[in-house]
Design an enzyme around this catalytic site. Structure first.
Site, PDB file in Angstrom:
ATOM      1  N   HIS A 123      -1.009   0.298  -9.965  1.00  0.00           N
ATOM      2  CA  HIS A 123      -1.668  -0.657  -9.050  1.00  0.00           C
ATOM      3  C   HIS A 123      -2.224  -1.874  -9.816  1.00  0.00           C
ATOM      4  O   HIS A 123      -3.428  -2.127  -9.800  1.00  0.00           O
ATOM      5  CB  HIS A 123      -2.771   0.040  -8.243  1.00  0.00           C
ATOM      6  N   ARG A 147       0.862  -1.178   0.000  1.00  0.00           N
ATOM      7  CA  ARG A 147       0.000   0.000   0.000  1.00  0.00           C
ATOM      8  C   ARG A 147       0.898   1.228   0.000  1.00  0.00           C
ATOM      9  O   ARG A 147       1.924   1.268   0.721  1.00  0.00           O
ATOM     10  CB  ARG A 147      -0.914   0.022   1.230  1.00  0.00           C
ATOM     11  N   GLU A 160      -3.617   7.438  -4.335  1.00  0.00           N
ATOM     12  CA  GLU A 160      -3.989   6.955  -5.667  1.00  0.00           C
ATOM     13  C   GLU A 160      -5.290   7.597  -6.124  1.00  0.00           C
ATOM     14  O   GLU A 160      -6.177   7.794  -5.308  1.00  0.00           O
ATOM     15  CB  GLU A 160      -4.169   5.429  -5.617  1.00  0.00           C
TER      16      GLU A 160
HETATM   17  C1  DGY Z   1      -5.464  -6.045  -2.972  1.00  0.00           C
HETATM   18  O1  DGY Z   1      -6.046  -7.110  -3.150  1.00  0.00           O
HETATM   19  O2  DGY Z   1      -5.298  -5.570  -1.837  1.00  0.00           O
HETATM   20  C2  DGY Z   1      -4.981  -5.344  -4.188  1.00  0.00           C
HETATM   21  O3  DGY Z   1      -4.077  -4.332  -3.864  1.00  0.00           O
HETATM   22  C3  DGY Z   1      -6.148  -4.777  -4.965  1.00  0.00           C
HETATM   23  O4  DGY Z   1      -6.726  -3.767  -4.239  1.00  0.00           O
END
Ligand code: DGY
Length: 317
Positions: free
Chosen positions: A283, A236, A265
């Protein structure tokens, strides 16, 4: 009357099919605006959300007392106020285990692309500025045989470590708790975070975003890394302080970075956009046809199970 289900984004058919029998509304391909979400959620008994929707107490209250489940189509669930959900008796689920290898592929893609300056080379070529092969042109660093430091040796971290082993890398890791089985299987060596940052040629981040991991990698931590090191983040965005990372890359205090996730984001820190030594992906960690089908399926199964009074496969609490 069938129970009402809100699906906040257009998701793969594989998931939608499992919701037949419920009264399903699907919002948009794009993320809904806050007011659109607050309006659409009214009266929902189940919400299938994605990581782009902030599911807090206000959204839960807008849904009303009938809301029983929020099924996130993501393994990360930092977009959901789990405490607010449990206070209201709402079950929260996520999609662990179905995207590990796919996300690990992208982490390793970024390791390779950043070390071998792929983005820079492609920009040069596309700009029509590649004039000759050069003995000193676009030299990066070898990946094979180096030290790979994994921050967060969960399922995805372990899948990245296995890829590293395939490249003959030595595996270092830092985790909240020791992972003795993984140490055995991967020959991984546990280190405190500072030591791992000092010793690794590549650092790949795989921690969930929590109060403890926000800006886990900031100016001080980047300062511990080697000048030849590469940082990769597919977890993240807020785990890394982007301003400090831009400083470190600009001043060549580390060699390069590869990022799939960002603090705000879809905005990317403007200074990162200007730098040659960072590879930027939008992402896409779990973005394959097969894995997004699996994620949609698991999220829908979780949601349907709760609405049918059964145990969901992957509750978060
Ligand atoms: C997750 O599964 O956490 C990916 O980053 C998609 O949001």
């Amino acid at each position: 009357m069938p129970e009402k289900v809100l699906v906040t984004r257009e998701i793969p058919e594989a998931g939608l099919r499992l919701l037949e029998g419920f009264d399903v509304s699907v919002l948009f391909e794009r993320p809904p605006e806050r007011d659109e979400l607050l309006e659409a959620v009214r009266g929902a008994n189940g919400v299938l959300s994605t990581a782009t929707e902030k599911m807090d107490g206000e959204v839960m209250d807008a849904a009303g007392r009938g809301l029983e489940v929020i099924a996130n189509m993501a393994v990360g669930y930092d977009n959901i106020d789990v405490q607010a959900a449990s206070e209201r008796g709402i079950v929260v689920t996520n999609t662990p285990g179905v995207l590990d290898e796919t996300t690990a592929d992208v982490a390793f893609l970024l390791v390779l692309a950043a070390a071998r300056r792929l983005g820079e080379g492609e920009r040069l070529l596309r700009a029509g500025e590649w004039e000759w092969w050069g003995p000193k042109q676009l030299r990066g660093f070898d990946v094979w045989g180096k030290r790979l430091g994994i921050v967060g040796l969960g399922r995805i971290g372990q899948a990245v470590a296995r890829r590293g082993r395939g490249f003959g890398m030595e595996i270092l890791y830092h985790n909240r708790s020791r992972k003795e089985e993984a140490e055995e299987e991967l020959g991984a060596r546990y280190l405190e975070l500072d030591e791992l940052l000092r010793e690794s040629d590549f650092v790949s981040i795989h921690t969930p975003l929590t109060d403890e991991t926000r800006h886990l990698i900031g100016e001080r931590e980047l300062g511990l890394m080697q000048e030849t090191a590469v940082l990769v983040n597919t977890s993240r965005g807020p785990v890394v302080d982007e301003g400090s990372l831009a400083d470190a890359l600009e001043d060549k205090r580390i060699f390069a970075a590869g990022l799939d996730v960002y603090e705000e984001e879809p905005k990317v820190h403007p200074r990162l956009l200007e730098l040659e030594n960072v590879v930027l992906a939008p992402h896409i960690g779990s973005a394959t046809i097969e894995t997004r089908d699996r994620m949609a399926t698991l999220a829908a199964e979780n949601l349907a199970a709760v609405l049918r009074g059964q145990e969901p496969k992957s509750p978060v609490s």
